[in-house]
Design a protein around this motif. Structure first.
Motif, PDB file in Angstrom:
ATOM      1  N   ILE A 237      -0.825  -2.944  -8.699  1.00 38.06           N
ATOM      2  CA  ILE A 237      -1.145  -1.566  -9.079  1.00 38.06           C
ATOM      3  C   ILE A 237       0.132  -0.771  -9.309  1.00 38.06           C
ATOM      4  O   ILE A 237       0.275  -0.064 -10.316  1.00 38.06           O
ATOM      5  CB  ILE A 237      -2.017  -0.891  -7.995  1.00 38.06           C
ATOM      6  N   ARG A 238       1.054  -0.868  -8.375  1.00 41.57           N
ATOM      7  CA  ARG A 238       2.330  -0.138  -8.506  1.00 41.57           C
ATOM      8  C   ARG A 238       3.079  -0.576  -9.768  1.00 41.57           C
ATOM      9  O   ARG A 238       3.622   0.241 -10.507  1.00 41.57           O
ATOM     10  CB  ARG A 238       3.189  -0.381  -7.266  1.00 41.57           C
TER      11      ARG A 238
ATOM     12  N   ILE B 143       2.272   6.892  -6.844  1.00 43.73           N
ATOM     13  CA  ILE B 143       1.205   7.654  -7.484  1.00 43.73           C
ATOM     14  C   ILE B 143       1.227   9.107  -7.003  1.00 43.73           C
ATOM     15  O   ILE B 143       1.062  10.044  -7.789  1.00 43.73           O
ATOM     16  CB  ILE B 143      -0.164   6.997  -7.214  1.00 43.73           C
ATOM     17  N   GLY B 144       1.452   9.307  -5.715  1.00 43.11           N
ATOM     18  CA  GLY B 144       1.526  10.659  -5.183  1.00 43.11           C
ATOM     19  C   GLY B 144       2.641  11.470  -5.816  1.00 43.11           C
ATOM     20  O   GLY B 144       2.480  12.671  -6.092  1.00 43.11           O
ATOM     21  N   LYS B 145       3.766  10.851  -6.081  1.00 42.49           N
ATOM     22  CA  LYS B 145       4.885  11.546  -6.735  1.00 42.49           C
ATOM     23  C   LYS B 145       4.512  11.958  -8.152  1.00 42.49           C
ATOM     24  O   LYS B 145       4.841  13.055  -8.605  1.00 42.49           O
ATOM     25  CB  LYS B 145       6.124  10.653  -6.743  1.00 42.49           C
ATOM     26  N   LEU B 146       3.790  11.093  -8.874  1.00 42.31           N
ATOM     27  CA  LEU B 146       3.381  11.411 -10.238  1.00 42.31           C
ATOM     28  C   LEU B 146       2.449  12.620 -10.268  1.00 42.31           C
ATOM     29  O   LEU B 146       2.556  13.486 -11.148  1.00 42.31           O
ATOM     30  CB  LEU B 146       2.666  10.211 -10.873  1.00 42.31           C
ATOM     31  N   TYR B 147       1.520  12.682  -9.324  1.00 40.84           N
ATOM     32  CA  TYR B 147       0.512  13.741  -9.317  1.00 40.84           C
ATOM     33  C   TYR B 147       0.940  14.980  -8.523  1.00 40.84           C
ATOM     34  O   TYR B 147       0.279  16.014  -8.594  1.00 40.84           O
ATOM     35  CB  TYR B 147      -0.816  13.213  -8.777  1.00 40.84           C
ATOM     36  N   GLY B 148       2.013  14.849  -7.780  1.00 35.36           N
ATOM     37  CA  GLY B 148       2.484  15.994  -7.012  1.00 35.36           C
ATOM     38  C   GLY B 148       1.656  16.292  -5.784  1.00 35.36           C
ATOM     39  O   GLY B 148       1.737  17.381  -5.212  1.00 35.36           O
ATOM     40  N   LYS B 149       0.853  15.325  -5.331  1.00 38.72           N
ATOM     41  CA  LYS B 149       0.027  15.468  -4.131  1.00 38.72           C
ATOM     42  C   LYS B 149      -0.061  14.114  -3.445  1.00 38.72           C
ATOM     43  O   LYS B 149       0.004  13.074  -4.106  1.00 38.72           O
ATOM     44  CB  LYS B 149      -1.388  15.938  -4.488  1.00 38.72           C
TER      45      LYS B 149
ATOM     46  N   TYR C 271       0.840  -1.206   0.000  1.00 38.04           N
ATOM     47  CA  TYR C 271       0.000   0.000   0.000  1.00 38.04           C
ATOM     48  C   TYR C 271       0.873   1.253   0.000  1.00 38.04           C
ATOM     49  O   TYR C 271       0.661   2.184  -0.782  1.00 38.04           O
ATOM     50  CB  TYR C 271      -0.881   0.028   1.255  1.00 38.04           C
ATOM     51  N   GLU C 272       1.838   1.281   0.901  1.00 35.94           N
ATOM     52  CA  GLU C 272       2.697   2.456   1.037  1.00 35.94           C
ATOM     53  C   GLU C 272       3.480   2.721  -0.240  1.00 35.94           C
ATOM     54  O   GLU C 272       3.620   3.869  -0.678  1.00 35.94           O
ATOM     55  CB  GLU C 272       3.659   2.251   2.212  1.00 35.94           C
ATOM     56  N   GLU C 273       3.975   1.670  -0.858  1.00 35.99           N
ATOM     57  CA  GLU C 273       4.765   1.825  -2.083  1.00 35.99           C
ATOM     58  C   GLU C 273       3.905   2.381  -3.223  1.00 35.99           C
ATOM     59  O   GLU C 273       4.335   3.269  -3.963  1.00 35.99           O
ATOM     60  CB  GLU C 273       5.376   0.478  -2.481  1.00 35.99           C
ATOM     61  N   ALA C 274       2.691   1.845  -3.377  1.00 37.53           N
ATOM     62  CA  ALA C 274       1.801   2.317  -4.444  1.00 37.53           C
ATOM     63  C   ALA C 274       1.420   3.773  -4.217  1.00 37.53           C
ATOM     64  O   ALA C 274       1.414   4.587  -5.153  1.00 37.53           O
ATOM     65  CB  ALA C 274       0.555   1.438  -4.515  1.00 37.53           C
ATOM     66  N   GLU C 275       1.094   4.136  -2.984  1.00 35.42           N
ATOM     67  CA  GLU C 275       0.688   5.506  -2.686  1.00 35.42           C
ATOM     68  C   GLU C 275       1.839   6.489  -2.884  1.00 35.42           C
ATOM     69  O   GLU C 275       1.633   7.601  -3.399  1.00 35.42           O
ATOM     70  CB  GLU C 275       0.136   5.594  -1.262  1.00 35.42           C
ATOM     71  N   ARG C 276       3.036   6.105  -2.506  1.00 32.41           N
ATOM     72  CA  ARG C 276       4.190   6.992  -2.723  1.00 32.41           C
ATOM     73  C   ARG C 276       4.427   7.229  -4.207  1.00 32.41           C
ATOM     74  O   ARG C 276       4.668   8.354  -4.641  1.00 32.41           O
ATOM     75  CB  ARG C 276       5.451   6.403  -2.079  1.00 32.41           C
TER      76      ARG C 276
ATOM     77  N   PHE D 164      -8.062   5.539  -5.989  1.00 35.38           N
ATOM     78  CA  PHE D 164      -7.223   6.436  -5.205  1.00 35.38           C
ATOM     79  C   PHE D 164      -7.782   7.845  -5.279  1.00 35.38           C
ATOM     80  O   PHE D 164      -8.560   8.187  -6.163  1.00 35.38           O
ATOM     81  CB  PHE D 164      -5.778   6.430  -5.716  1.00 35.38           C
ATOM     82  N   VAL D 165      -7.360   8.669  -4.326  1.00 36.97           N
ATOM     83  CA  VAL D 165      -7.576  10.108  -4.400  1.00 36.97           C
ATOM     84  C   VAL D 165      -6.240  10.785  -4.134  1.00 36.97           C
ATOM     85  O   VAL D 165      -5.487  10.368  -3.251  1.00 36.97           O
ATOM     86  CB  VAL D 165      -8.650  10.597  -3.398  1.00 36.97           C
ATOM     87  N   CYS D 166      -5.935  11.821  -4.925  1.00 39.23           N
ATOM     88  CA  CYS D 166      -4.788  12.682  -4.670  1.00 39.23           C
ATOM     89  C   CYS D 166      -5.324  14.033  -4.204  1.00 39.23           C
ATOM     90  O   CYS D 166      -6.202  14.611  -4.858  1.00 39.23           O
ATOM     91  CB  CYS D 166      -3.929  12.840  -5.924  1.00 39.23           C
TER      92      CYS D 166
END
Length: 390
Positions: free
Chosen positions: A285-286, A99-105, A92-97, A253-255
């Motif tokens: 997902i990641r 995706i968050g980096k891609l979207y900048g949030k 979970y943490e890896e996927a969120e990090r 997901f939500v950013c």
């Protein structure tokens, strides 16, 4: 014994009016094939827009990394708990990090697009707030509106003058206002103008919520969606995406801003009170999200096929609201939709009719989903089938 006669009567009415739903078992194959009772049909109603779900080589690459050391944290099939208890495994943490980096949030994962849409707005909006929702937003968004304590109004589809008129009359009456839209709409395949919506939300001090379910993977230079394509990523306050379509997985997901992410972790009931996805899902997902970012060639192929089919349907004299790979053939009459869908199946094509109440009365249609690896000969047969049936 309970009396179920009223349920039976309602089901009989659905059956007699051609509105009865049932589950259909499909086997999957490569090159857009689905197997119905052993018969191979080209699947023209799939959401596997980039054809990753059917890609055996991609799956083999993913599972080739499995080892005794990572089998539970990376490929495990049970999380055994909610995320707030003991289910927040490393994948979970890896996927969120990522995706968050891609979207900048910061990014927060949910179990499905439905979980996201029924969980975010009810958590963030309260009495004294207002939600303004496009009239053709998905049913999951509508259910989220109903679960919220805020007032809500549905503005006319893509009618931003109507949206502005509501804000001019009502904005001063509410503490917070949320503007909610899909980016690509699921039945007509038409597009929201996110630049205009971003301007409106700034002018009226509102929050902009965009569901990129059908644009994720298919639009934008890196497949990040219509907000990337229209260059307004940083102006979207709540950007929702689902993994069950082009990303060939499950979940959503939500950013959003860090404070909103933290608030959702504490207040979103559809996140708090559900068992976490098994580790293999966020790990996949990641893995596959990166493939989506790199899938420039597949996006180009998808665009070419979609452009060709839209033009062909338009040339047959049907209205064509779509600007995407979701292409409606609006026949109007339910019987005609069913008839052409049955003929398509005889031609080894899987096309399903969409009828009221899913769409308004008089707009029954065939909803075609073009995918990157949809065979061109299948599109030719479909066009001929529509022409002969209409």
């Amino acid at each position: 014994m309970p009396n179920f006669d009223d349920y039976r009567s309602e089901l009989e009415l659905l059956n007699n009016t051609g509105m009865m739903r049932s589950l259909r078992t499909l086997g999957r194959g490569e090159n857009g094939l689905a197997f119905v009772e052993g018969t191979p049909l080209v699947n023209l109603c799939s959401n596997d827009y980039l054809s990753f779900a059917e890609d055996k080589n991609l799956h083999a690459e993913f599972y080739s990394q499995m080892s005794e050391a990572n089998i539970l944290d990376g490929y495990g099939l049970g999380s055994a708990s909610s995320r707030l208890l003991s289910g927040n495994h490393p994948a979970y943490e890896e996927a969120e990090r990522y995706i968050g980096k891609l979207y900048g949030k910061p990014c927060l994962l949910f179990n499905s697009g439905y979980h996201a849409n029924i969980g975010i707005l009810p958590a963030l909006s309260k009495k004294g707030d207002l939600i303004l929702s496009d009239k053709l937003n998905h049913a999951s968004i509508i259910d989220g509106l109903r679960l919220s304590d805020a007032n809500f109004v549905r503005y006319r589809h893509l009618d931003y003058a109507h949206l502005e008129s509501i804000l001019e009359k009502k904005r001063h009456l509410y503490k917070r206002v949320f503007i909610v839209t899909e980016s690509i709409f699921s039945m007509d395949g038409d597009l929201a103008d996110l630049k205009i919506l971003a301007e409106i939300k700034e002018r009226f001090d509102a929050l902009l919520y965009v569901d990129e379910a059908h644009a994720l993977g298919t639009r934008g230079k890196n497949g990040l969606g219509l907000a990337e394509e229209q260059n307004v990523l940083e102006k979207i306050d709540l950007l929702v995406g689902t993994f069950g379509k082009a990303v060939a997985s499950a979940g959503a997901f939500v950013c959003c801003a860090p404070v909103l992410r933290d608030y959702l972790i504490n207040k979103s009931r559809s996140l708090i009170f559900t068992t976490a996805l098994p580790p293999v899902i966020p790990h996949w997902i990641r893995f596959v999200f990166q493939k989506c970012v790199e899938a420039t060639e597949r996006r180009s192929l998808l665009e070419k096929k979609s452009n060709r089919l839209r033009e062909a349907v338009r040339n047959l004299g049907f209205p064509m609201p779509s600007e995407s790979n979701i292409i409606p053939v609006i026949l109007g009459e339910s019987d005609k939709c069913v008839s052409i869908a049955e003929k398509a199946m005889e031609d080894e094509l899987l096309v399903l009719p969409v009828r009221p109440p899913t769409v308004p009365k008089g707009t029954s249609r065939l909803r075609i989903s073009v995918c990157a690896k949809t065979p061109d000969p299948a599109l030719d047969k479909l066009i001929a089938c529509i022409q002969n049936g209409s």
